[in-house]
Design an enzyme around this catalytic site. Structure first.
Site, short mmCIF file in Angstrom:
data_model
loop_
_atom_site.label_atom_id
_atom_site.label_comp_id
_atom_site.label_asym_id
_atom_site.label_seq_id
_atom_site.Cartn_x
_atom_site.Cartn_y
_atom_site.Cartn_z
N SER A 172 95.29 3.26 86.58
CA SER A 172 94.14 2.45 86.99
C SER A 172 93.02 2.37 85.97
O SER A 172 92.10 1.56 86.14
CB SER A 172 93.57 2.98 88.30
OG SER A 172 94.41 2.59 89.37
N LYS A 211 92.36 -0.99 84.67
CA LYS A 211 91.65 -2.02 85.44
C LYS A 211 90.29 -2.38 84.83
O LYS A 211 89.79 -3.49 85.01
CB LYS A 211 91.47 -1.55 86.90
CG LYS A 211 92.80 -1.39 87.66
CD LYS A 211 92.58 -0.68 88.98
CE LYS A 211 93.87 -0.50 89.78
NZ LYS A 211 93.68 0.34 90.97
N TYR A 268 100.67 -6.74 86.39
CA TYR A 268 99.90 -5.59 86.88
C TYR A 268 100.62 -4.26 86.59
O TYR A 268 100.01 -3.29 86.13
CB TYR A 268 99.65 -5.76 88.39
CG TYR A 268 99.01 -4.55 89.04
CD1 TYR A 268 97.65 -4.28 88.87
CD2 TYR A 268 99.78 -3.66 89.81
CE1 TYR A 268 97.08 -3.15 89.46
CE2 TYR A 268 99.21 -2.54 90.39
CZ TYR A 268 97.86 -2.30 90.22
OH TYR A 268 97.29 -1.18 90.78
N TYR A 297 87.22 5.39 93.73
CA TYR A 297 87.61 5.03 95.11
C TYR A 297 86.76 5.78 96.12
O TYR A 297 85.54 5.77 96.01
CB TYR A 297 89.12 5.28 95.30
CG TYR A 297 89.91 4.82 94.12
CD1 TYR A 297 89.98 3.46 93.82
CD2 TYR A 297 90.51 5.70 93.25
CE1 TYR A 297 90.66 3.01 92.72
CE2 TYR A 297 91.20 5.26 92.13
CZ TYR A 297 91.26 3.92 91.87
OH TYR A 297 91.93 3.48 90.76
N VAL A 329 96.06 7.46 88.24
CA VAL A 329 96.97 8.45 88.84
C VAL A 329 97.89 9.12 87.81
O VAL A 329 98.64 10.03 88.17
CB VAL A 329 97.81 7.88 90.01
CG1 VAL A 329 96.97 7.61 91.23
CG2 VAL A 329 98.61 6.67 89.60
N1 GLN Z 1 99.71 1.63 89.34
C1 GLN Z 1 99.06 2.42 90.33
C2 GLN Z 1 99.18 1.76 91.70
O1 GLN Z 1 99.09 0.57 91.76
C3 GLN Z 1 97.61 2.60 89.96
C4 GLN Z 1 96.86 3.47 90.94
C5 GLN Z 1 95.83 4.39 90.31
O2 GLN Z 1 95.90 4.76 89.15
N2 GLN Z 1 94.87 4.82 91.12
O3 GLN Z 1 99.40 2.39 92.70
#
Ligand code: GLN
Length: 304
Positions: free
Chosen positions: A64, A67, A189, A240, A258
């Protein structure tokens, strides 16, 4: 300025012995192959002096953290227009929750929860000629590093198991907030999330958020106002349902993934990346959060 090398050396010692190591993400099977013992830390200051400890040069899955980079590219291309399709409020929910999306008629709360990031991916799939290639080149340019790549095995692994992301994309489509095919947007994505980068490479890339939109080579990619907005989103939405805790403990804008990475920065002063794959219950790196709390406490440097 404090003695950053001394600080991060002592943080490495402290955190390596911490018992709260967290659990490596396994819902994307390929991520579960990484050892939870890894720990890296890299810091770059405003004068481009660097300080590192542990596994700072080993590449990991940024997930993430990507992003922030897709948001930046979309904002650079379309400007304020993008806020018609994604909001800028913290969700207070886990990164993959869908209930708010339905309640709020397909407008995701912010660009860092999965649904919001998928809308940003959709924008890039529309705007770019060769989306995956063009985005990778954008990241390489920001970092001034042509060796950065996607990890195909991670992208495939997520494609095979990313059921909640298919659900999010389908919901967005049903509300008219996805213009391209679900498969095409998610292919992009999953690739952006599979970017493989080290703590050093992430610091090089995120240098511009600390440096008013200018990358290490002094080229301007984003305006000061755009940087203000992206850093505000990192502070309020970057972790989050743990964004409040991160602001409380660490006090810097930042973004987690993650894969166990966290990038955080103090405008005009420094940018830091930690990597420790074990995650806490909210999906953020357990030892990364501890390390950053120690850094801002020891140095008394935070945005507050
Ligand atoms: N690729 C992961 C997902 O879509 C990214 C989530 C994350 O890093 N919080 O679940």
């Amino acid at each position: 300025m404090p003695d950053f090398q001394k600080n991060i050396d002592s943080i490495l010692e402290e955190v390596k012995n911490s018992s709260a190591i967290g659990t490596v993400a396994s819902y994307i099977p390929e991520l579960a192959t990484v050892s939870s013992a890894k720990f890296g830390i890299h810091l770059i200051d405003a004068n481009q002096q660097t300080y590192a400890a542990g596994d700072a040069n080993e590449a990991f899955s940024v997930q993430s953290i990507s992003k922030v980079l897709t948001l930046s590219m979309a904002l650079g291309i379309l400007g304020e227009e993008i806020w018609k399709r994604v909001d800028v409020e913290p969700s207070g929910d886990p990164f993959n929750h869908l209930s708010l999306l339905e309640q709020e008629n397909g407008i995701p709360r912010n660009p860092f929860i999965n649904a919001g990031a998928i809308v940003i991916s959709d924008i890039l799939v529309t705007q770019l000629k060769n989306p995956k290639e063009d985005f990778l080149n954008y990241v390489r340019k920001l970092a001034d590093d042509s060796t950065i790549s996607y990890n195909e095995s991670v992208a495939i692994s997520e494609k095979e198991t990313g059921f909640k992301n298919y659900a999010a994309a389908n919901l967005l489509k049903s509300y008219g907030n996805l213009n391209n095919k679900v498969e095409d947007v998610l292919d992009f994505y999953f690739h952006q999330c599979s970017l493989s980068m080290s703590c050093k490479q992430l610091c090089d890339t995120f240098y511009l958020y600390m440096n008013r939109g200018k990358c290490k080579r002094n080229t301007s990619y984003l305006t000061i106002n755009q940087i203000k907005r992206i850093n505000a989103l990192m502070l309020t939405c970057g972790f989050y349902d743990e964004a409040g805790e991160f602001a409380f403990e660490v006090g810097l804008p930042g973004k987690s993934g993650v894969g166990g990475g966290i990038v955080a920065l103090l405008p005009n002063k420094f940018c830091i990346t930690t990597w420790s794959p074990g995650l806490n219950k909210k999906g953020n790196s357990a030892r990364g959060m501890q390390a950053l709390e120690r850094l801002t406490t020891m140095t008394e440097l935070s945005i507050f």
